[in-house]
Design a protein around this motif. Structure first.
Motif, PDB file in Angstrom:
ATOM      1  N   ASN A   1       0.850  -1.191   0.000  1.00 49.29           N
ATOM      2  CA  ASN A   1       0.000   0.000   0.000  1.00 49.29           C
ATOM      3  C   ASN A   1       0.886   1.241   0.000  1.00 49.29           C
ATOM      4  OD1 ASN A   1      -1.771   2.129   0.531  1.00 49.29           O
ATOM      5  ND2 ASN A   1      -3.055   0.922   1.903  1.00 49.29           N
ATOM      6  N   PRO A   2       1.035   1.928  -1.134  1.00 50.90           N
ATOM      7  CA  PRO A   2       1.924   3.096  -1.209  1.00 50.90           C
ATOM      8  C   PRO A   2       1.574   4.189  -0.203  1.00 50.90           C
ATOM      9  CG  PRO A   2       1.266   2.391  -3.413  1.00 50.90           C
ATOM     10  CD  PRO A   2       0.438   1.598  -2.446  1.00 50.90           C
ATOM     11  N   GLU A   3       0.313   4.269   0.220  1.00 48.23           N
ATOM     12  CA  GLU A   3      -0.082   5.304   1.173  1.00 48.23           C
ATOM     13  C   GLU A   3       0.523   5.077   2.557  1.00 48.23           C
ATOM     14  OE1 GLU A   3      -4.304   5.604   1.233  1.00 48.23           O
ATOM     15  OE2 GLU A   3      -4.452   6.289  -0.850  1.00 48.23           O
ATOM     16  N   TRP A   4       0.928   3.844   2.843  1.00 49.47           N
ATOM     17  CA  TRP A   4       1.532   3.566   4.148  1.00 49.47           C
ATOM     18  C   TRP A   4       2.835   4.337   4.345  1.00 49.47           C
ATOM     19  CZ3 TRP A   4       0.814  -2.497   4.339  1.00 49.47           C
ATOM     20  CH2 TRP A   4      -0.546  -2.769   4.581  1.00 49.47           C
ATOM     21  N   TRP A   5       3.542   4.621   3.263  1.00 56.01           N
ATOM     22  CA  TRP A   5       4.798   5.359   3.389  1.00 56.01           C
ATOM     23  C   TRP A   5       4.573   6.713   4.054  1.00 56.01           C
ATOM     24  CZ3 TRP A   5       9.560   3.509   2.868  1.00 56.01           C
ATOM     25  CH2 TRP A   5       9.745   2.337   2.117  1.00 56.01           C
ATOM     26  N   ASP A   6       3.397   7.304   3.855  1.00 55.39           N
ATOM     27  CA  ASP A   6       3.100   8.606   4.459  1.00 55.39           C
ATOM     28  C   ASP A   6       2.947   8.521   5.974  1.00 55.39           C
ATOM     29  OD1 ASP A   6       3.076   9.747   1.916  1.00 55.39           O
ATOM     30  OD2 ASP A   6       0.913   9.427   1.660  1.00 55.39           O
ATOM     31  N   ARG A   7       2.771   7.323   6.495  1.00 46.50           N
ATOM     32  CA  ARG A   7       2.573   7.128   7.936  1.00 46.50           C
ATOM     33  C   ARG A   7       3.849   6.680   8.648  1.00 46.50           C
ATOM     34  NH1 ARG A   7      -1.902   2.743   7.749  1.00 46.50           N
ATOM     35  NH2 ARG A   7      -1.384   2.621   9.981  1.00 46.50           N
ATOM     36  N   VAL A   8       4.947   6.552   7.909  1.00 45.93           N
ATOM     37  CA  VAL A   8       6.187   6.009   8.477  1.00 45.93           C
ATOM     38  C   VAL A   8       7.327   6.998   8.264  1.00 45.93           C
ATOM     39  CG1 VAL A   8       7.868   4.134   8.361  1.00 45.93           C
ATOM     40  CG2 VAL A   8       5.435   3.629   8.129  1.00 45.93           C
ATOM     41  N   ASP A   9       8.089   7.236   9.319  1.00 46.17           N
ATOM     42  CA  ASP A   9       9.262   8.101   9.249  1.00 46.17           C
ATOM     43  C   ASP A   9      10.476   7.285   9.684  1.00 46.17           C
ATOM     44  OD1 ASP A   9      10.884  10.322   8.956  1.00 46.17           O
ATOM     45  OD2 ASP A   9      10.391  11.143  10.932  1.00 46.17           O
ATOM     46  N   VAL A  10      11.440   7.128   8.784  1.00 44.84           N
ATOM     47  CA  VAL A  10      12.663   6.381   9.079  1.00 44.84           C
ATOM     48  C   VAL A  10      13.752   7.378   9.457  1.00 44.84           C
ATOM     49  CG1 VAL A  10      14.384   4.760   8.200  1.00 44.84           C
ATOM     50  CG2 VAL A  10      11.996   4.578   7.459  1.00 44.84           C
ATOM     51  N   VAL A  11      14.310   7.216  10.658  1.00 48.10           N
ATOM     52  CA  VAL A  11      15.274   8.171  11.207  1.00 48.10           C
ATOM     53  C   VAL A  11      16.561   7.447  11.556  1.00 48.10           C
ATOM     54  CG1 VAL A  11      15.734   9.839  13.052  1.00 48.10           C
ATOM     55  CG2 VAL A  11      13.401   9.560  12.183  1.00 48.10           C
ATOM     56  N   TYR A  12      17.690   7.957  11.071  1.00 43.22           N
ATOM     57  CA  TYR A  12      18.962   7.352  11.470  1.00 43.22           C
ATOM     58  C   TYR A  12      19.212   7.676  12.938  1.00 43.22           C
ATOM     59  CZ  TYR A  12      23.777   5.940  11.815  1.00 43.22           C
ATOM     60  OH  TYR A  12      24.930   5.316  12.207  1.00 43.22           O
ATOM     61  N   CYS A  13      19.392   6.635  13.747  1.00 44.28           N
ATOM     62  CA  CYS A  13      19.622   6.829  15.183  1.00 44.28           C
ATOM     63  C   CYS A  13      20.276   5.591  15.754  1.00 44.28           C
ATOM     64  CB  CYS A  13      18.291   7.106  15.899  1.00 44.28           C
ATOM     65  SG  CYS A  13      18.429   7.257  17.695  1.00 44.28           S
ATOM     66  N   ASP A  14      21.463   5.747  16.313  1.00 41.87           N
ATOM     67  CA  ASP A  14      22.165   4.642  16.963  1.00 41.87           C
ATOM     68  C   ASP A  14      21.710   4.578  18.414  1.00 41.87           C
ATOM     69  OD1 ASP A  14      23.838   2.782  18.022  1.00 41.87           O
ATOM     70  OD2 ASP A  14      25.706   3.757  17.399  1.00 41.87           O
ATOM     71  N   LEU A  15      20.931   3.567  18.743  1.00 44.46           N
ATOM     72  CA  LEU A  15      20.351   3.466  20.074  1.00 44.46           C
ATOM     73  C   LEU A  15      21.346   3.031  21.139  1.00 44.46           C
ATOM     74  CD1 LEU A  15      16.923   1.873  19.096  1.00 44.46           C
ATOM     75  CD2 LEU A  15      17.351   4.244  19.786  1.00 44.46           C
ATOM     76  N   THR A  16      22.568   2.670  20.737  1.00 46.22           N
ATOM     77  CA  THR A  16      23.589   2.368  21.746  1.00 46.22           C
ATOM     78  C   THR A  16      24.259   3.646  22.247  1.00 46.22           C
ATOM     79  OG1 THR A  16      25.337   1.996  20.106  1.00 46.22           O
ATOM     80  CG2 THR A  16      24.012   0.088  20.777  1.00 46.22           C
ATOM     81  N   ALA A  17      23.853   4.788  21.709  1.00 40.73           N
ATOM     82  CA  ALA A  17      24.292   6.095  22.201  1.00 40.73           C
ATOM     83  C   ALA A  17      23.063   6.855  22.697  1.00 40.73           C
ATOM     84  CB  ALA A  17      24.990   6.884  21.091  1.00 40.73           C
ATOM     85  N   PRO A  18      23.235   7.793  23.631  1.00 40.09           N
ATOM     86  CA  PRO A  18      22.083   8.558  24.111  1.00 40.09           C
ATOM     87  C   PRO A  18      21.348   9.261  22.966  1.00 40.09           C
ATOM     88  CG  PRO A  18      23.977   8.907  25.543  1.00 40.09           C
ATOM     89  CD  PRO A  18      24.478   8.136  24.359  1.00 40.09           C
ATOM     90  N   ILE A  19      20.036   9.335  23.078  1.00 32.94           N
ATOM     91  CA  ILE A  19      19.216   9.993  22.059  1.00 32.94           C
ATOM     92  C   ILE A  19      19.285  11.494  22.293  1.00 32.94           C
ATOM     93  CG2 ILE A  19      16.876  10.236  21.137  1.00 32.94           C
ATOM     94  CD1 ILE A  19      16.402   7.306  22.035  1.00 32.94           C
TER      95      ILE A  19
END
Length: 345
Positions: A52-70
């Protein structure tokens, strides 16, 4: 009402199934912090959203290394988070045995940073994915219950037990609304070939023996296998129906076991896979787990009665779970690292 979920591990096997389930069954928005440095791959996210191409509008992909503080900039990018679903963790026993220090450090750093973020973001729910292995091996005829004694047998299960302990302290000290779920062996489409079911399928297709760990007397290990979409469904049910326990009213956070429908020994599982694949009787390589894999437990078992009594029922049976997994994988042999010519039947 639309909710916003911060879903860690979205590029991994389980996390991508959770993502797809949320897209299919809610109108919620989802943020995925990723690095793709571990076992997560972009293709899993793309596959979860491609129907469903519309699902892309509901998802935000963010580069974040969770082994370091946010950091504050990344936290602002996440936006207001209603629910935090933590799937991310290193999860392979053999790798934890080979390199225990980095493995344990990764998982403990990760959960600490996530919970430090949750202290500030104040989601109404933090779901923590844990494992049956924190309890250690289950005696014959016994299924571990929520809050049984923790007795991990290997560095992987120790790292997950440590994550649970950190969750407990943040729940009690800071009021973070943690809910811990323990699951058993998970199966499904797009699983890494280091895991038992895809590794076994690959061996069968290549005409090689499937390795099965057994006791010195030849008894195979057994598990209650669970499809990743069943876990995702249980998490969605908890988000919609369960209010996390709070310190003061309770002496410990909420914990639920998410369990497969029946126990299957690993020799039986190899034969079930071979039958679904239509390859005939499989070859077996029975290996004494005491000598080949230190820290291996022959039997795991969880009691799933608490979650069932609360009202959740698994949508996929074991038979349907295996059928879907095998059929999809045979259509997509690249996920086994095989060319299509090797799976032609």
């Amino acid at each position: 009402m639309t909710k916003h979920v911060l879903l860690t591990g979205g590029g991994g096997f389980v996390g991508s199934h959770v993502l797809r389930h949320l897209m299919t069954n809610t109108d919620w928005t989802v943020t995925l912090p990723v690095t793709f440095r571990h076992k997560g791959v972009p293709k899993r996210i793309a596959s979860a959203l491609e129907t469903n191409p519309e699902w892309w509008d509901r998802v935000d992909v963010v580069y974040c290394d969770l082994t370091a503080p946010i950091d504050p900039v990344t936290a602002a990018r996440f936006g207001k988070v209603d629910y935090l679903f933590n799937v991310a963790s290193e999860s392979h026993v053999d790798r934890s045995i080979d390199q225990p220090g980095p493995f344990i450090e990764n998982n403990v750093r990760l959960i600490t940073n996530i919970l430090d973020y949750a202290r500030q973001a104040k989601p109404s729910l933090v779901l923590q994915m844990s494992t049956d292995e924190v309890y250690g091996p289950a005696p014959d005829g016994y299924e571990h219950r929520e809050w049984d004694a923790i007795a991990p047998s290997n560095p992987y299960s120790a790292s997950k037990a440590a994550q649970e302990a950190v969750c407990f302290t943040y729940w009690r000290t800071y009021g973070v609304p943690v809910v811990i779920t323990n699951t058993m062996n998970i199966l499904g489409e797009q699983q890494d070939t280091e895991k038992f079911i895809p590794k076994t399928m690959r061996a069968i297709l290549q005409g090689e023996p499937a390795t099965v760990h057994v006791s010195p007397g030849g008894r195979p290990g057994s598990r209650f296998y669970l499809h990743a979409r069943n876990l995702a469904d249980a998490w969605l049910w908890l988000a919609r129906n369960h209010k996390p326990q709070q310190y003061g009213d309770f002496d410990r956070p909420s914990r639920f076991h998410i369990v497969g429908e029946r126990e299957v020994d690993n020799i039986e599982m190899v034969h079930l896979l071979a039958d679904l694949m239509g390859t005939g009787d499989p070859k077996l390589d029975l290996v004494d787990f005491h000598s080949s894999r230190p820290g291996h437990d022959l039997r795991y078992a969880l009691d799933g009665g608490k979650l069932a009594a609360a009202g959740w029922q698994a949508p996929l049976s074991l038979e349907e779970s295996l059928r879907r997994t095998v059929e999809w994988t045979l259509r997509h042999p690249e996920w086994l690292g095989l060319p299509a010519t090797e799976v032609a039947r």
